[in-house]
Design a protein around this motif. Structure first.
Motif, PDB file in Angstrom:
ATOM      1  N   CYS A  74       0.850  -1.184   0.000  1.00  0.00           N
ATOM      2  CA  CYS A  74       0.000   0.000   0.000  1.00  0.00           C
ATOM      3  C   CYS A  74       0.891   1.241   0.000  1.00  0.00           C
ATOM      4  CB  CYS A  74      -0.897  -0.011   1.234  1.00  0.00           C
ATOM      5  SG  CYS A  74      -2.022   1.383   1.367  1.00  0.00           S
ATOM      6  N   LEU A  75       0.664   2.151  -0.957  1.00  0.00           N
ATOM      7  CA  LEU A  75       1.464   3.372  -1.068  1.00  0.00           C
ATOM      8  C   LEU A  75       0.759   4.510  -0.346  1.00  0.00           C
ATOM      9  CD1 LEU A  75       3.838   4.979  -2.237  1.00  0.00           C
ATOM     10  CD2 LEU A  75       2.487   5.295  -4.339  1.00  0.00           C
ATOM     11  N   VAL A  76       1.469   5.130   0.593  1.00  0.00           N
ATOM     12  CA  VAL A  76       0.900   6.211   1.403  1.00  0.00           C
ATOM     13  C   VAL A  76       1.725   7.481   1.198  1.00  0.00           C
ATOM     14  CG1 VAL A  76       0.279   6.980   3.728  1.00  0.00           C
ATOM     15  CG2 VAL A  76       0.144   4.541   3.142  1.00  0.00           C
ATOM     16  N   TYR A  77       1.063   8.569   0.820  1.00  0.00           N
ATOM     17  CA  TYR A  77       1.706   9.880   0.742  1.00  0.00           C
ATOM     18  C   TYR A  77       1.417  10.623   2.042  1.00  0.00           C
ATOM     19  CZ  TYR A  77       2.691   9.573  -4.292  1.00  0.00           C
ATOM     20  OH  TYR A  77       3.178   9.217  -5.525  1.00  0.00           O
ATOM     21  N   VAL A  78       2.463  11.157   2.650  1.00  0.00           N
ATOM     22  CA  VAL A  78       2.327  11.915   3.896  1.00  0.00           C
ATOM     23  C   VAL A  78       2.591  13.387   3.581  1.00  0.00           C
ATOM     24  CG1 VAL A  78       3.176  12.246   6.248  1.00  0.00           C
ATOM     25  CG2 VAL A  78       3.059   9.937   5.272  1.00  0.00           C
ATOM     26  N   VAL A  79       1.559  14.222   3.714  1.00  0.00           N
ATOM     27  CA  VAL A  79       1.661  15.646   3.391  1.00  0.00           C
ATOM     28  C   VAL A  79       1.596  16.414   4.703  1.00  0.00           C
ATOM     29  CG1 VAL A  79       0.806  17.493   1.912  1.00  0.00           C
ATOM     30  CG2 VAL A  79       0.372  15.099   1.287  1.00  0.00           C
ATOM     31  N   GLU A  80       2.742  16.839   5.182  1.00  0.00           N
ATOM     32  CA  GLU A  80       2.863  17.400   6.534  1.00  0.00           C
ATOM     33  C   GLU A  80       3.955  18.474   6.525  1.00  0.00           C
ATOM     34  OE1 GLU A  80       3.010  18.602  10.078  1.00  0.00           O
ATOM     35  OE2 GLU A  80       1.558  16.957   9.845  1.00  0.00           O
TER      36      GLU A  80
END
Length: 233
Positions: free
Chosen positions: A5-11
């Protein structure tokens, strides 16, 4: 072996973003960190993730604006924010966010939320609906595979994954009362009105033409019921 599962973290807080990525990596997720919304949005065009974790306070835009741009894409969305105002929670859910976590939080709690959303995504993508392709009800046509409503008419609605799961549950059980827990399933956020917000949004999308009534009836103290015939094709 199944694809990770590919997760983008925008923080905007790099240390926190890195911590989130490292924690998720320990649980076999692929992750990519972005410090602003524009960079994340550009990468989504190139390679769409399965899930986005989005902070609402970004240096170049409001995270709500980024979520608004992603609401019709087949991407799970988890909001992580220090903003705990009711308006932010309601708007995030209305735009199709799947979960809302306030800071500070335990990284392991976030992992559990991501895993829950991943299971729901996989269930939706892998399990056919009684081997049928689409449902027709009250002049509407719903295609679960593409999350589209009224796909055979000039007017077409794209549902968020949360809305699609809720509509699917109702279409599979017409004239049956479904509890709040049955409608939310694993898509549960720590906010009492989450189900009401999503039902209200879904009602607007399946409002019968020239009719002031509703297809989704509230059964007080019990849950909700779809009051229309449904045909699967």
């Amino acid at each position: 072996m199944n694809k990770k599962c590919l997760v983008y973290v925008v923080e905007d807080e790099k240390d926190l973003g890195t911590l989130i990525c490292n924690t998720l990596n320990q649980f076999y997720f692929d992750t990519k960190y972005f410090g602003n919304g524009s960079e994340a949005e550009q990468n989504i065009v190139t390679k769409s993730p399965d899930i986005c974790i989005i902070d609402l306070t970004l240096p170049d835009m409001d995270g709500i604006d980024l979520i608004r741009r992603l609401q019709h894409k087949n991407i799970g969305i988890i909001i992580v924010s220090g903003r705990d105002a009711l308006t932010d929670r309601v708007l995030g859910l209305e735009l199709g966010a799947d979960d809302y976590i306030t800071k500070p939080f335990e990284p392991r709690e976030l992992v559990a939320r991501v895993q829950s959303l991943q299971r729901r995504i996989q269930t939706h993508d892998e399990k056919p609906v009684n081997t049928k392709q689409y449902a027709q009800f009250s002049g509407f046509t719903y295609h679960p595979g593409s999350l589209t409503l009224n796909a055979d008419t000039p007017h077409q609605e794209m549902l968020s994954r949360a809305e699609a799961d809720m509509l699917l549950a109702l279409l599979k059980n017409p004239y049956q009362i479904l509890s709040r827990d049955q409608l939310l399933g694993e898509n549960t956020v720590p906010y009492d009105r989450s189900i009401d917000v999503r039902v209200s949004r879904l009602r607007k999308k399946i409002q019968p033409k020239n009719d002031t009534g509703t297809l989704i009836k509230t059964v007080y103290g019990a849950g909700y019921m779809l009051i229309t015939e449904v045909e699967w094709h």
